[in-house]
Write an enzyme that holds these catalytic residues in place. Structure first.
Site, PDB file in Angstrom:
ATOM      1  N   SER A   7       0.832  -1.203   0.000  1.00  0.00           N
ATOM      2  CA  SER A   7       0.000   0.000   0.000  1.00  0.00           C
ATOM      3  C   SER A   7       0.872   1.261   0.000  1.00  0.00           C
ATOM      4  CB  SER A   7      -0.894   0.012   1.236  1.00  0.00           C
ATOM      5  OG  SER A   7      -0.090   0.021   2.406  1.00  0.00           O
ATOM      6  N   TYR A  38      -4.159   1.649   3.551  1.00  0.00           N
ATOM      7  CA  TYR A  38      -5.320   0.845   3.165  1.00  0.00           C
ATOM      8  C   TYR A  38      -6.292   0.677   4.329  1.00  0.00           C
ATOM      9  CZ  TYR A  38      -3.572  -0.602  -1.458  1.00  0.00           C
ATOM     10  OH  TYR A  38      -3.175  -0.646  -2.768  1.00  0.00           O
ATOM     11  N   GLY A  39      -5.797   0.970   5.541  1.00  0.00           N
ATOM     12  CA  GLY A  39      -6.639   0.840   6.736  1.00  0.00           C
ATOM     13  C   GLY A  39      -7.917   1.653   6.658  1.00  0.00           C
ATOM     14  N   CYS A  69       2.271  -6.859   1.804  1.00  0.00           N
ATOM     15  CA  CYS A  69       1.349  -6.101   2.641  1.00  0.00           C
ATOM     16  C   CYS A  69       0.381  -7.105   3.255  1.00  0.00           C
ATOM     17  CB  CYS A  69       0.589  -5.107   1.763  1.00  0.00           C
ATOM     18  SG  CYS A  69      -0.722  -4.217   2.622  1.00  0.00           S
ATOM     19  N   CYS A 201       2.249  -6.413  10.159  1.00  0.00           N
ATOM     20  CA  CYS A 201       2.061  -5.336   9.185  1.00  0.00           C
ATOM     21  C   CYS A 201       3.458  -4.962   8.736  1.00  0.00           C
ATOM     22  CB  CYS A 201       1.369  -4.132   9.826  1.00  0.00           C
ATOM     23  SG  CYS A 201       1.416  -2.641   8.789  1.00  0.00           S
ATOM     24  N   THR A 202       3.669  -4.864   7.425  1.00  0.00           N
ATOM     25  CA  THR A 202       5.034  -4.659   6.948  1.00  0.00           C
ATOM     26  C   THR A 202       5.581  -3.273   7.297  1.00  0.00           C
ATOM     27  OG1 THR A 202       4.140  -4.132   4.753  1.00  0.00           O
ATOM     28  CG2 THR A 202       4.907  -6.381   5.115  1.00  0.00           C
ATOM     29  N   HIS A 203       4.711  -2.394   7.758  1.00  0.00           N
ATOM     30  CA  HIS A 203       5.209  -1.095   8.237  1.00  0.00           C
ATOM     31  C   HIS A 203       5.863  -1.209   9.624  1.00  0.00           C
ATOM     32  CE1 HIS A 203       2.608   0.547   5.095  1.00  0.00           C
ATOM     33  NE2 HIS A 203       3.084   1.755   5.328  1.00  0.00           N
TER      34      HIS A 203
HETATM   35  N1  DGL Z   1       1.894  -2.623   5.083  1.00  0.00           N
HETATM   36  C1  DGL Z   1       0.493  -2.860   5.233  1.00  0.00           C
HETATM   37  C2  DGL Z   1       0.302  -4.196   5.975  1.00  0.00           C
HETATM   38  O1  DGL Z   1       1.238  -4.990   6.029  1.00  0.00           O
HETATM   39  C3  DGL Z   1      -0.148  -1.646   5.837  1.00  0.00           C
HETATM   40  C4  DGL Z   1      -1.566  -1.520   5.462  1.00  0.00           C
HETATM   41  C5  DGL Z   1      -2.119  -0.101   5.368  1.00  0.00           C
HETATM   42  O2  DGL Z   1      -1.753   0.601   4.408  1.00  0.00           O
HETATM   43  O3  DGL Z   1      -2.957   0.226   6.203  1.00  0.00           O
HETATM   44  O4  DGL Z   1      -0.751  -4.487   6.485  1.00  0.00           O
END
Ligand code: DGL
Length: 282
Positions: A7, A38-39, A69, A201-203
């Site tokens: 995202s 995307y949340g 993601c 979450c990859t962030h």
């Molecule tokens: N990196 C996304 C994940 O792993 C974040 C989602 C987002 O943009 O809210 O869920």
């Protein structure tokens, strides 16, 4: 060429692990920063944005795409694999980031859909921090417990965290978000000891130290990016048709695309990737 889709910035934590693991390989990264986080989007929107992103990477010549993601993978991966891929891109493949974590936690291969009888270990408790979409999908809990029912999975949504990281928020704000999430999970533990934590979450690897600091005692934290790199190495061994290296790789042939503002994205991206990076408009 292997494509990566996220995202926004989060997938760069996966990209970083893949660059370290496969220094000879070309990647094409697409961050949908224009629609992140995307949340705040509906599941249907996430599905259609993910489909568009993957199609774009296919059009650029990637035959294998990793959805880096968790939210997009939890919502869209199975649906895209089952229907869309077979119909439109039978020669292409899409992988996600949930499967490698489930396999690592359970020590049971994804293809095994129920707990092997000899595999009943001592009960343990695993905490998952993730976006609201990922928690709502219940993917980590369902897939882990199917293969290892002795593992209790406690999930905690962190609704504002990916957006705050994406927006390059100050550490005090991020620390407050993380403390709130840890307090929420701790309440749900009902006194049980936490044996391991998944940052789903990859962030979140970017605020991994903040999680460690906020957790009541040091806890084993699984590194999703490293697990994804291990899993991809394994996949490529089993699927040599995707394993062709580009004949003459020149440094910098990995490319980065964004649906957002390339200059702004490039500036923030360095923190995730660990080296300077130039983004181009998708
Ligand atoms: N990196 C996304 C994940 O792993 C974040 C989602 C987002 O943009 O809210 O869920």
């Amino acid at each position: 060429m292997i494509g990566l889709f996220d995202s926004g910035h989060g997938g760069l934590t996966v990209q970083r692990a893949l660059e370290a693991r496969f220094p000879q390989r070309d990647f094409l990264y697409l961050g949908d920063h224009g629609h992140a986080p995307y949340g705040r989007r509906s599941a249907e929107e996430v599905l259609s944005l993910t489909r568009d992103g993957v199609a774009r990477l296919f059009a650029e010549g990637c035959r294998l795409v990793v959805i880096a993601c968790n939210s997009a993978a939890a919502i869209a991966l199975r649906r895209l694999q089952q229907d869309w891929l077979a119909r439109h891109y039978p020669e292409h493949r899409i992988l996600g980031v949930v499967v490698p974590v489930v396999e690592a936690v359970t020590q049971v291969p994804w293809s095994v859909q129920s707990a092997p009888p000899e595999h009943v270990g001592a009960p343990i408790t695993v905490g998952v921090f993730a976006t609201r979409h990922t928690v709502r999908s219940d993917a980590f809990r369902i897939e882990i417990r199917k293969r290892a029912p002795q593992i209790d999975v406690i999930q905690q949504a962190c609704p504002g965290l990916a957006g705050a990281i994406e927006a390059n928020a100050a550490e005090t704000r991020l620390a407050a978000e993380v403390r709130e999430a840890v307090a929420g999970l701790t309440k749900r533990l009902n006194g049980r000891r936490l044996d391991a934590v998944i940052l789903g979450c990859t962030h979140y690897p970017l605020v991994g130290p903040l999680f460690q600091r906020a957790l009541p005692s040091p806890v084993k934290m699984l590194s999703q990016p490293d697990l994804v790199a291990d899993s991809l190495a394994n996949y490529l061994k089993r699927h040599p048709e995707f394993d062709a290296l580009s004949p003459a790789r020149s440094p910098g042939s990995t490319r980065f695309l964004t649906t957002g503002d390339p200059e702004v994205v490039g500036r923030i991206a360095q923190r995730f990737l660990g080296h300077p990076v130039v983004f181009r408009a998708a």
